[in-house]
Design an enzyme around this catalytic site. Sequence first.
Site, PDB file in Angstrom:
ATOM      1  N   CYS A 276     -14.013  12.895   4.896  1.00 42.60           N
ATOM      2  CA  CYS A 276     -12.562  12.762   5.122  1.00 42.60           C
ATOM      3  C   CYS A 276     -11.850  14.061   4.761  1.00 42.60           C
ATOM      4  O   CYS A 276     -10.947  14.504   5.486  1.00 42.60           O
ATOM      5  CB  CYS A 276     -11.988  11.621   4.279  1.00 42.60           C
ATOM      6  SG  CYS A 276     -12.633   9.987   4.673  1.00 42.60           S
TER       7      CYS A 276
ATOM      8  N   CYS B  12     -13.679  10.672  -0.351  1.00 45.45           N
ATOM      9  CA  CYS B  12     -14.608  10.788   0.778  1.00 45.45           C
ATOM     10  C   CYS B  12     -14.745  12.243   1.228  1.00 45.45           C
ATOM     11  O   CYS B  12     -13.786  12.836   1.727  1.00 45.45           O
ATOM     12  CB  CYS B  12     -14.090   9.909   1.919  1.00 45.45           C
ATOM     13  SG  CYS B  12     -14.876  10.174   3.506  1.00 45.45           S
TER      14      CYS B  12
END
Length: 149
Positions: free
Chosen positions: A72, A69
């Site tokens: 993230c 991600c």
Amino acid sequence: MSEAVQLPCPTCGAVNRVPAARLADGPRCGQCKTPLFQGKPLALDEAGFRRHLHLSGVPLLVDFWAAWCGPCRVMAPEFEAAAKLLEPRLRLVKINTEEAPALSAELAIRSIPTLALFVGGREVARQAGAMRARDIAAWAERALAATPP
């Protein structure tokens, strides 16, 4: 006399009792002697999360994330910086949703990164999306202030 809180050691897992008024004094584990707060988030698996959730007297701020991600990865250093701002009032932890899919499903984590604040073993606030350290800290402080004792 100050009320004591329980804190699982981030290194050995031993449960320590620390007077609440002494949390900012750099308490160490009674068993392995490592600092109970290390100025960075703890990477926990499902069992570690449950241990901290049920045994810690300090609220948990959890970052649900995954290695693939992009947002993230962008938020990771911000979450680490937030640990320096929020500890020892909160314990910051990271849960990799790829390594804890059952926990992610149980908690209905639908997008990542997602921050969830747990107080007294229950979730009290949730926020999806990447944030800067100061915004993470401000959001967590507001959520704590809005949580009944």
